[in-house]
Write an enzyme that holds these catalytic residues in place. Structure first.
Site, mmCIF file in Angstrom:
data_model
loop_
_atom_site.group_PDB
_atom_site.id
_atom_site.type_symbol
_atom_site.label_atom_id
_atom_site.label_comp_id
_atom_site.label_asym_id
_atom_site.label_seq_id
_atom_site.Cartn_x
_atom_site.Cartn_y
_atom_site.Cartn_z
ATOM 1 N N ASP A 98 80.618 2.294 36.038
ATOM 2 C CA ASP A 98 79.787 3.568 36.472
ATOM 3 C C ASP A 98 80.308 3.872 37.988
ATOM 4 O O ASP A 98 79.600 3.010 39.048
ATOM 5 C CB ASP A 98 79.242 4.030 35.977
ATOM 6 N N LYS A 154 72.686 5.090 38.949
ATOM 7 C CA LYS A 154 72.781 4.861 37.129
ATOM 8 C C LYS A 154 72.922 3.207 36.315
ATOM 9 O O LYS A 154 72.165 2.794 35.493
ATOM 10 C CB LYS A 154 74.279 5.379 36.246
ATOM 11 N N ASN A 214 85.014 20.684 17.126
ATOM 12 C CA ASN A 214 83.815 21.472 17.587
ATOM 13 C C ASN A 214 83.687 23.063 17.254
ATOM 14 O O ASN A 214 82.913 23.319 17.660
ATOM 15 C CB ASN A 214 83.418 21.171 18.794
ATOM 16 N N PHE A 271 75.037 23.899 10.105
ATOM 17 C CA PHE A 271 75.815 24.417 11.158
ATOM 18 C C PHE A 271 75.088 26.063 10.692
ATOM 19 O O PHE A 271 75.979 26.946 11.735
ATOM 20 C CB PHE A 271 76.707 24.114 11.926
ATOM 21 N N HIS A 303 72.191 28.140 10.968
ATOM 22 C CA HIS A 303 71.209 27.803 11.493
ATOM 23 C C HIS A 303 70.985 28.875 12.574
ATOM 24 O O HIS A 303 71.776 28.404 13.797
ATOM 25 C CB HIS A 303 69.427 26.981 11.598
ATOM 26 N N CYS A 318 79.277 19.782 25.069
ATOM 27 C CA CYS A 318 80.494 19.617 24.655
ATOM 28 C C CYS A 318 80.795 21.278 24.308
ATOM 29 O O CYS A 318 82.304 21.414 24.380
ATOM 30 C CB CYS A 318 81.113 18.691 23.182
ATOM 31 N N LYS A 345 81.848 24.107 26.363
ATOM 32 C CA LYS A 345 83.838 23.253 27.620
ATOM 33 C C LYS A 345 84.694 23.167 26.139
ATOM 34 O O LYS A 345 85.981 23.529 27.036
ATOM 35 C CB LYS A 345 83.778 21.737 28.062
HETATM 36 P P1 NAD Z 1 78.387 12.609 31.048
HETATM 37 O O1 NAD Z 1 78.532 12.890 31.889
HETATM 38 O O2 NAD Z 1 77.269 11.387 30.673
HETATM 39 O O3 NAD Z 1 79.052 10.824 31.445
HETATM 40 C C1 NAD Z 1 80.201 10.009 32.043
HETATM 41 C C2 NAD Z 1 80.118 9.602 33.243
HETATM 42 O O4 NAD Z 1 81.491 8.948 33.759
HETATM 43 C C3 NAD Z 1 79.539 9.226 34.193
HETATM 44 O O5 NAD Z 1 78.450 8.769 34.486
HETATM 45 C C4 NAD Z 1 80.076 9.186 35.391
HETATM 46 O O6 NAD Z 1 79.509 9.188 36.318
HETATM 47 C C5 NAD Z 1 81.273 8.721 34.797
HETATM 48 N N1 NAD Z 1 81.942 8.487 35.892
HETATM 49 C C6 NAD Z 1 83.244 9.051 35.946
HETATM 50 N N2 NAD Z 1 84.318 9.429 36.732
HETATM 51 C C7 NAD Z 1 84.387 7.720 37.022
HETATM 52 C C8 NAD Z 1 85.314 6.106 36.379
HETATM 53 N N3 NAD Z 1 86.234 7.190 36.926
HETATM 54 N N4 NAD Z 1 84.894 5.913 36.359
HETATM 55 C C9 NAD Z 1 83.198 5.257 36.044
HETATM 56 N N5 NAD Z 1 82.603 5.425 35.684
HETATM 57 C C10 NAD Z 1 83.267 7.028 35.783
HETATM 58 O O7 NAD Z 1 78.973 12.486 29.821
HETATM 59 P P2 NAD Z 1 79.753 12.130 28.778
HETATM 60 O O8 NAD Z 1 78.290 13.668 28.116
HETATM 61 O O9 NAD Z 1 79.185 10.754 28.683
HETATM 62 O O10 NAD Z 1 80.789 12.494 27.834
HETATM 63 C C11 NAD Z 1 81.732 11.717 28.078
HETATM 64 C C12 NAD Z 1 83.191 11.940 26.876
HETATM 65 O O11 NAD Z 1 82.791 12.153 25.841
HETATM 66 C C13 NAD Z 1 82.735 14.314 27.221
HETATM 67 O O12 NAD Z 1 85.056 14.168 26.991
HETATM 68 C C14 NAD Z 1 82.453 14.524 26.372
HETATM 69 O O13 NAD Z 1 83.258 16.366 25.957
HETATM 70 C C15 NAD Z 1 82.463 13.677 25.197
HETATM 71 N N6 NAD Z 1 81.638 13.489 24.549
HETATM 72 C C16 NAD Z 1 80.735 13.804 24.635
HETATM 73 C C17 NAD Z 1 79.658 13.818 23.249
HETATM 74 C C18 NAD Z 1 78.262 14.188 24.033
HETATM 75 O O14 NAD Z 1 77.710 14.636 23.142
HETATM 76 N N7 NAD Z 1 77.642 14.174 25.095
HETATM 77 C C19 NAD Z 1 80.104 13.928 22.061
HETATM 78 C C20 NAD Z 1 81.375 13.564 21.745
HETATM 79 C C21 NAD Z 1 82.279 13.164 22.715
#
Ligand code: NAD
Length: 439
Positions: free
Chosen positions: A30, A35, A214, A257, A259, A268, A271
């Site tokens: 990361d 973190k 979604n 879904f 409720h 998610c 956006k």
């Molecule tokens: P998040 O913000 O929790 O984590 C993203 C991480 O990526 C951050 O820690 C950030 O510092 C890091 N990052 C950014 N650029 C980077 C790079 N160049 N190299 C290394 N690390 C880097 O996001 P998330 O909730 O984990 O979601 C990530 C993706 O997955 C999104 O596209 C989201 O839509 C998708 N997603 C999320 C969920 C969910 O429930 N959160 C579920 C399914 C899909």
């Protein structure tokens, strides 16, 4: 096999720990040093039930490690899972800057063949765009460097992410390379063995499948919320839970879904629905059902605020307890939380807020700062309040001692946005009870 996971957030950390549990060697990287620093100290920076144990187990067995040395991690692996954020940009168009910069880093660092797996949710056409960008970036380097891209969207839900990772409904693999698809299939072999359905398809279908899932769930949420609003308006004996149960028993519809509440939040749904609607408009289509779901959702939390105002006569200088701050239970994620939107609207109307959440206090503090009073439990939060609002349906709220809550308050208004209490029981405890879509 060595794997690198780029992005150690809610998705990347679960995927990294899960893949390590499959016996693979995983490095989670990361750009956020804090973190990675916490993870190296054995601390998991997010609240996700069961995650800490899997992380600890795999670190101890030497299969999982954390690093900020992204270049080295890219060089050391065959497969790179990209799980960076894809935030909402202006007008709801997906901001893909984190994805582009991850691809640039890979192209600049790789020294041999790589498979790049896009886990992040991205608009249709992104993987093709990434291929062109990486090819261009690599053309400036000496020698021929080969790579394959896979679109492998993630469907895990925060709060039950571990269960979802190990028992997914399906794995979608969008690919243009048989070789890369076969390697991905091999990585997910433990899921094959439990007969998880696999869909091998194109990049574009895989990308759209994620947004479509979604968006469809968001439609269901907005539908049931409008149904609840209708039940509120007709009053008397219309109960949205009865209607939703009758609906959900129809196997063509299903009960999930349905409720009612203050609307969908989280990272998610808000956006991804916007990004899908914008992606459709970009190619001259209007995704009207999705746009309607967004519009309904944008208004829904205001219904809760209206109920508080109606119950109190006016909001100015009233003390309100807001119970539950995360966007849903079992997570500390407050991104796009409807509860925080309710807080912001109440603060704008000059209410004094006392808030409590079982795990999301630190995250909420980053948004609400000093504008509210942070309390150590529900009973402290409701003390001397004119009204209490249930904004997130944490299980521990369901068994609150309502008599004690009532006695601690100076008012008698209970607005139960998630319908966790029995209205008759709340009335018995002395409350004026406003639920969502039921008397
Ligand atoms: P998040 O913000 O929790 O984590 C993203 C991480 O990526 C951050 O820690 C950030 O510092 C890091 N990052 C950014 N650029 C980077 C790079 N160049 N190299 C290394 N690390 C880097 O996001 P998330 O909730 O984990 O979601 C990530 C993706 O997955 C999104 O596209 C989201 O839509 C998708 N997603 C999320 C969920 C969910 O429930 N959160 C579920 C399914 C899909």
């Amino acid at each position: 096999m060595h794997i690198t996971v780029m992005g150690t957030g809610y998705v990347g950390l679960v995927v990294g720990a899960g893949l390590a549990d499959f016996g693979l060697m995983v490095t989670c990287v990361d750009i956020n040093q804090e973190k990675i620093g916490l993870l190296k100290e054995g601390k998991v920076p997010i609240f996700e039930p069961g995650l800490e144990e899997i992380v600890r187990r795999n670190v101890e067995r030497g299969r999982l490690c954390f690093s900020t040395d992204i270049k080295q991690a890219i060089r050391n692996c065959l497969v790179i899972f990209v799980a960076v954020g894809t935030d909402a940009g202006p007008d709801g168009i997906a901001d893909l800057s984190q994805i582009w910069s991850a691809a640039d880093q890979i192209a600049q660092s790789m020294e041999d063949y790589k498979i790049v797996v896009i886990k992040s949710s991205v608009p249709v056409g992104t993987t093709a765009g990434l291929e062109a960008r990486m090819q261009q970036s690599l053309s400036g380097r000496n020698g021929h460097l080969d790579f394959d891209l896979i679109s492998n969207p993630e469907f895990l839900r925060e709060g039950s992410a571990i269960e979802d990772f190990f028992h997914p409904d399906r794995i979608i693999v969008g690919s243009r390379s048989e070789r890369a698809a076969a390697i991905i299939k091999d990585i997910y072999r433990p899921l094959y063995l439990i007969e998880t359905p696999f869909m091998f398809t194109t990049w574009e279908s895989a990308e759209l499948a994620k947004y479509a899932a979604n968006a469809f769930l968001a439609l269901k949420v907005s539908f049931v919320n409008e149904l609840a609003n209708l039940c509120d308006a007709v009053g008397a004996n219309a109960d949205v839970h009865v209607v939703a149960r009758c609906l959900g028993l129809d196997r063509r519809i299903g009960g999930k879904f349905l409720h009612p509440g203050p609307g969908f939040g989280g990272y998610c749904f808000p956006k991804d629905t916007r990004a899908l609607a914008q992606a459709a408009r970009k190619v001259g289509e209007q995704f009207q059902t999705v746009e309607a779901a967004i519009e309904v959702n944008d208004r829904q939390f205001g219904r809760v605020v209206d109920k508080i105002e109606k119950g109190l006569g006016s909001l100015e200088d009233k003390a309100v307890a807001v119970l539950g701050l995360s966007f849903k239970p079992n997570t500390d994620d407050v991104r796009e939380s409807r509860s925080l939107k309710i807080c912001e609207a109440l603060l704008a109307a000059k209410c004094k807020l006392r808030v409590f959440d079982p795990v999301a206090m630190a995250q909420a503090r980053r948004v609400l700062n000093d504008a509210v009073t942070y309390c150590s439990d529900c009973y402290e939060a409701v003390t001397d309040c004119d009204a209490a609002v249930i904004a997130t349906e944490w299980n521990e709220f369901r068994n609150l001692d309502l008599e004690r809550v009532k006695q601690s308050m100076r008012g008698d208004l209970l607005v139960d946005a998630k319908n966790i209490f029995d209205p008759a029981r709340a009335k018995c405890a002395g409350f004026r009870y406003y639920g969502t879509g039921r008397r």
